[in-house]
Design a protein around this motif. Structure first.
Motif, short mmCIF file in Angstrom:
data_model
loop_
_atom_site.label_atom_id
_atom_site.label_comp_id
_atom_site.label_asym_id
_atom_site.label_seq_id
_atom_site.Cartn_x
_atom_site.Cartn_y
_atom_site.Cartn_z
N TRP A 86 43.18 88.76 18.77
CA TRP A 86 44.51 89.35 18.79
C TRP A 86 45.34 88.69 17.68
O TRP A 86 45.22 87.49 17.43
CB TRP A 86 45.19 89.14 20.13
CG TRP A 86 44.47 89.83 21.26
CD1 TRP A 86 44.62 91.11 21.68
CD2 TRP A 86 43.48 89.26 22.12
NE1 TRP A 86 43.79 91.37 22.74
CE2 TRP A 86 43.07 90.24 23.02
CE3 TRP A 86 42.89 87.98 22.18
CZ2 TRP A 86 42.11 90.02 24.01
CZ3 TRP A 86 41.94 87.75 23.15
CH2 TRP A 86 41.55 88.76 24.05
N GLU A 87 46.21 89.46 17.06
CA GLU A 87 46.97 88.99 15.91
C GLU A 87 48.46 88.95 16.23
O GLU A 87 49.00 89.88 16.84
CB GLU A 87 46.72 89.91 14.72
CG GLU A 87 47.31 89.42 13.41
CD GLU A 87 46.90 90.31 12.26
OE1 GLU A 87 46.29 89.78 11.29
OE2 GLU A 87 47.14 91.53 12.32
N LYS A 88 49.12 87.89 15.80
CA LYS A 88 50.57 87.80 15.88
C LYS A 88 51.15 88.51 14.66
O LYS A 88 50.69 88.28 13.53
CB LYS A 88 51.00 86.33 15.90
CG LYS A 88 52.49 86.11 16.03
CD LYS A 88 52.80 84.63 16.18
CE LYS A 88 54.29 84.38 16.32
NZ LYS A 88 54.60 82.95 16.55
N PHE A 141 44.60 84.79 17.81
CA PHE A 141 44.15 84.18 19.07
C PHE A 141 42.80 84.79 19.40
O PHE A 141 42.65 86.01 19.45
CB PHE A 141 45.15 84.45 20.17
CG PHE A 141 44.86 83.78 21.49
CD1 PHE A 141 44.28 82.52 21.54
CD2 PHE A 141 45.18 84.41 22.68
CE1 PHE A 141 44.02 81.89 22.76
CE2 PHE A 141 44.94 83.80 23.90
CZ PHE A 141 44.35 82.54 23.94
N VAL A 142 41.79 83.94 19.64
CA VAL A 142 40.42 84.38 19.85
C VAL A 142 39.95 83.93 21.23
O VAL A 142 40.14 82.77 21.61
CB VAL A 142 39.47 83.79 18.78
CG1 VAL A 142 38.06 84.34 18.96
CG2 VAL A 142 39.99 84.08 17.38
N ILE A 143 39.34 84.83 21.96
CA ILE A 143 38.76 84.50 23.27
C ILE A 143 37.32 85.01 23.32
O ILE A 143 37.04 86.16 22.95
CB ILE A 143 39.58 85.11 24.43
CG1 ILE A 143 40.90 84.35 24.60
CG2 ILE A 143 38.79 85.10 25.74
CD1 ILE A 143 41.77 84.85 25.74
N GLU A 144 36.43 84.16 23.81
CA GLU A 144 35.05 84.54 24.13
C GLU A 144 34.92 84.50 25.65
O GLU A 144 35.14 83.45 26.28
CB GLU A 144 34.07 83.56 23.50
CG GLU A 144 32.62 83.80 23.91
CD GLU A 144 31.70 82.63 23.55
OE1 GLU A 144 30.49 82.87 23.42
OE2 GLU A 144 32.19 81.48 23.43
N ALA A 192 44.20 80.08 17.12
CA ALA A 192 44.03 79.40 18.41
C ALA A 192 42.85 80.09 19.10
O ALA A 192 42.63 81.29 18.92
CB ALA A 192 45.29 79.50 19.26
N TYR A 193 42.09 79.32 19.87
CA TYR A 193 40.89 79.93 20.44
C TYR A 193 40.50 79.30 21.77
O TYR A 193 40.80 78.15 22.06
CB TYR A 193 39.73 79.87 19.45
CG TYR A 193 39.26 78.47 19.06
CD1 TYR A 193 38.21 77.86 19.75
CD2 TYR A 193 39.84 77.78 18.02
CE1 TYR A 193 37.77 76.59 19.39
CE2 TYR A 193 39.42 76.52 17.66
CZ TYR A 193 38.38 75.92 18.34
OH TYR A 193 37.95 74.66 18.00
N LEU A 194 39.82 80.13 22.56
CA LEU A 194 39.24 79.76 23.86
C LEU A 194 37.81 80.29 23.87
O LEU A 194 37.59 81.48 23.69
CB LEU A 194 40.01 80.45 24.99
CG LEU A 194 41.19 79.77 25.63
CD1 LEU A 194 41.94 80.77 26.50
CD2 LEU A 194 40.75 78.61 26.49
#
Length: 246
Positions: A241-243, A140-143, A107-109
């Motif tokens: 971040w990793e689950k 989960f990836v956020i920029e 999932a990413y933002l």
């Protein structure tokens, strides 16, 4: 993220792609898609704030099944009208809380979209929502940018980031609440037009704590999509971040 017509309605959607034309450049977009495709592996990708499909469409073209959540029908209608738009699923809703069926590898933002959630509670909910959608071992990836508070001299709240013959633009910070806004004054036929966009800035360490509250842990943090080291001078970061797999 519920004011579709006010912030992300037709007036923004009509010129959004042109306003971020530099973000479509291959040197920007290709590393973004490369990393997300790598993290997706053979699984599905979920984009929070999918907008007009700048990232989702080339990612889907790589063979990654992509679904997106976005509050704006005006923005996502542009996505649907583009080549390949029919291959990307879209759910209209607040990406902090809206659930879609199935699980995802990533999932990413991107592009500071986490800041569109203007309260800490909403940002925490976003991390929990991402974790709920991820399969074990998913990411989960956020920029997002690093708040540029070092540019504020004592007593000043505004930081200009564009001044030219066509107008000017500046960010306004409230360090007590972490609320901020981007403000644009544009000269059109000699008359000023004003646009205002509210945000909430967030620190890398704060995002890490949100991830922990959602049951995830930091795996990687770089300055950008090409994995440059993140340092005290970095003006932004891409964090993963990793689950837990177990």
């Amino acid at each position: 993220m519920s004011d579709e017509d006010g912030v992300f309605g037709e007036s923004v959607a009509a010129h959004y792609d042109a306003s971020v034309e530099d973000r479509f450049a291959p040197e920007v977009l290709t590393p973004t898609v490369d990393l997300l495709a790598e993290l997706a592996g053979g699984g599905r990708a979920l984009e929070f704030g999918i907008g007009t499909g700048r990232v989702a469409l080339p990612l889907a073209a790589r063979g990654v099944p992509v679904h997106g959540i976005d509050v704006s029908r005006a923005m996502t209608s542009r996505l649907a009208a583009k080549p390949g738009g029919d291959t990307v699923g879209v759910t209209i809703g607040d990406f902090a809380t809206t659930r879609v069926p199935g699980t995802f590898s990533v999932a990413y933002l991107v592009f500071n979209t986490i800041n569109n959630l203007t309260t800490q509670d909403a940002q925490v909910d976003c991390f929990r929502n991402a974790a709920a959608h991820l399969e074990p071992g998913g990411c989960f990836v956020i920029e997002v940018g690093v708040p540029e508070l070092r540019l504020l001299p004592p007593g000043q709240r505004a930081v200009p980031f564009r001044v030219d013959a066509d107008g000017w633009a500046f960010d306004v910070y409230d360090t007590a609440t972490q609320r901020m806004s981007s403000n644009y004054v544009t000269l059109v036929d000699g008359r000023p037009e004003y646009e205002h966009y509210p945000f909430r800035y967030v620190w890398p360490s704060e995002l890490d704590l949100m991830a922990r509250l959602a049951g995830m842990r930091l795996r990687d943090r770089w300055e950008g999509w090409t994995r440059e080291p993140f340092t005290h001078e970095s003006r932004g970061h891409v964090s993963v971040w990793e689950k837990p797999a177990g």
